[in-house]
Design an enzyme around this catalytic site. Structure first.
Site, PDB file in Angstrom:
ATOM      1  N   THR A 113       0.832  -1.204   0.000  1.00  0.00           N
ATOM      2  CA  THR A 113       0.000   0.000   0.000  1.00  0.00           C
ATOM      3  C   THR A 113       0.863   1.248   0.000  1.00  0.00           C
ATOM      4  OG1 THR A 113      -1.753  -1.171   1.200  1.00  0.00           O
ATOM      5  CG2 THR A 113      -1.843   1.225   1.204  1.00  0.00           C
ATOM      6  N   LYS A 156      -8.018  -1.746  -4.830  1.00  0.00           N
ATOM      7  CA  LYS A 156      -7.671  -2.842  -3.917  1.00  0.00           C
ATOM      8  C   LYS A 156      -8.779  -3.872  -4.066  1.00  0.00           C
ATOM      9  CE  LYS A 156      -5.545  -4.523  -0.085  1.00  0.00           C
ATOM     10  NZ  LYS A 156      -4.108  -4.840   0.049  1.00  0.00           N
ATOM     11  N   ASP A 213      -5.932   0.613   4.059  1.00  0.00           N
ATOM     12  CA  ASP A 213      -5.274   0.523   2.754  1.00  0.00           C
ATOM     13  C   ASP A 213      -6.115   1.176   1.669  1.00  0.00           C
ATOM     14  OD1 ASP A 213      -3.353  -0.907   4.086  1.00  0.00           O
ATOM     15  OD2 ASP A 213      -3.850  -2.839   3.200  1.00  0.00           O
ATOM     16  N   GLU A 241      -3.585  -2.929  -6.364  1.00  0.00           N
ATOM     17  CA  GLU A 241      -2.759  -3.504  -5.294  1.00  0.00           C
ATOM     18  C   GLU A 241      -3.282  -4.878  -4.907  1.00  0.00           C
ATOM     19  OE1 GLU A 241      -1.916  -3.200  -0.584  1.00  0.00           O
ATOM     20  OE2 GLU A 241      -2.692  -1.400  -1.553  1.00  0.00           O
ATOM     21  N   GLY A 242      -2.401  -5.857  -4.911  1.00  0.00           N
ATOM     22  CA  GLY A 242      -2.782  -7.213  -4.536  1.00  0.00           C
ATOM     23  C   GLY A 242      -2.941  -7.366  -3.035  1.00  0.00           C
ATOM     24  N   ALA A 243      -3.204  -8.594  -2.621  1.00  0.00           N
ATOM     25  CA  ALA A 243      -3.363  -8.920  -1.201  1.00  0.00           C
ATOM     26  C   ALA A 243      -2.368 -10.009  -0.840  1.00  0.00           C
ATOM     27  CB  ALA A 243      -4.794  -9.385  -0.919  1.00  0.00           C
ATOM     28  N   GLY A 244      -1.603  -9.803   0.220  1.00  0.00           N
ATOM     29  CA  GLY A 244      -0.633 -10.814   0.614  1.00  0.00           C
ATOM     30  C   GLY A 244       0.428 -11.032  -0.455  1.00  0.00           C
ATOM     31  N   ASN A 297      11.941  -2.322  -0.376  1.00  0.00           N
ATOM     32  CA  ASN A 297      11.372  -1.569   0.738  1.00  0.00           C
ATOM     33  C   ASN A 297      11.887  -2.135   2.057  1.00  0.00           C
ATOM     34  OD1 ASN A 297       9.708   0.272   2.128  1.00  0.00           O
ATOM     35  ND2 ASN A 297       8.080  -1.249   2.301  1.00  0.00           N
TER      36      ASN A 297
END
Length: 219
Positions: A17, A38, A60, A121-124, A181
């Site tokens: 995010t 999302k 998010d 944006e993906g999840a996990g 990151n």
């Protein structure tokens, strides 16, 4: 020209995010109409204020919305939202819902008509299940978007990153680039790990984000 990117991570809590929001701000600063999406969010609560008062949202989704410049409806930005902060397919099962990947794809195509840039944006991680048969990787194939991989820089990141890169390649998807990151402020040998990834990942490193630092892009 319309641009879209699919932001995926090497794991959960790697800063997807954060990076997706930074990408949106980058495009907005260039004068583009940009919107974040999302598709599936867990850990949602009923909003008590703002434009989504009374609706289920999570931080998010709010961050993506605020980073963009297009006032798209919540059902397009976040088609599936669940209260428990657990894996999406499990949260959906507990809610008596099956996540329909094709519904997400249709919502994406509506957003494409509303903006110059869509950042999904993906999840996990890349293989987090969407339902009993499909994973986030299957959604990525259906969307056919260039992928930006967020690598959470911490112990074990090299293996996670390279496995994800191989999985992306195996599905015929384009890795537009990756972001390093730093999620562990005390990570040992940060520069050495970064160099190892730069040596082994053919796609460009779009940004190196220090602990709680800013992400800058040249896209």
């Amino acid at each position: 020209m319309q641009q879209s990117y699919f932001v995926v991570g090497t794991d959960t809590n790697v800063g997807k995010t954060y990076v997706a929001s930074a990408l949106l701000r980058h495009f907005v600063s260039k004068g583009e109409n940009a919107v974040g999406m999302k598709p599936v969010a867990s850990g949602c609560e009923v909003s008590e204020y703002g434009i989504w008062q009374g609706q289920m949202v999570n931080d998010d989704v709010v961050a993506l919305y605020e980073a963009g410049s297009v006032a798209a409806p919540l059902e397009l930005i976040n088609p599936y939202h669940f209260a428990p902060a657990i894996a999406p397919h499990i949260a959906a099962e507990k809610a008596g819902v099956e996540i329909d990947v094709d519904l997400i794809v249709r919502a994406y195509h509506v957003l494409v008509e509303m903006a110059d840039v869509v950042v999904v944006e993906g999840a996990g991680g890349f293989f987090v299940p969407m339902n009993d048969q499909q994973t986030l990787a299957d959604l990525a194939v259906k969307l056919k978007l260039p992928i930006i991989l967020v690598v959470g820089m911490r112990l074990g990141c090299i293996n996670h990153a390279l496995l994800t890169v191989e999985a992306i390649k195996a599905r015929g998807l384009k890795l537009a680039g990756w972001v390093a990151n730093q999620v562990d402020p005390d990570m040992s040998m940060f520069e050495e790990n970064l160099a190892s990834l730069q040596q082994r990942i053919e796609a460009p490193c779009l940004s190196v984000v220090p602990w709680q630092g800013e992400a800058g892009f040249s896209l």
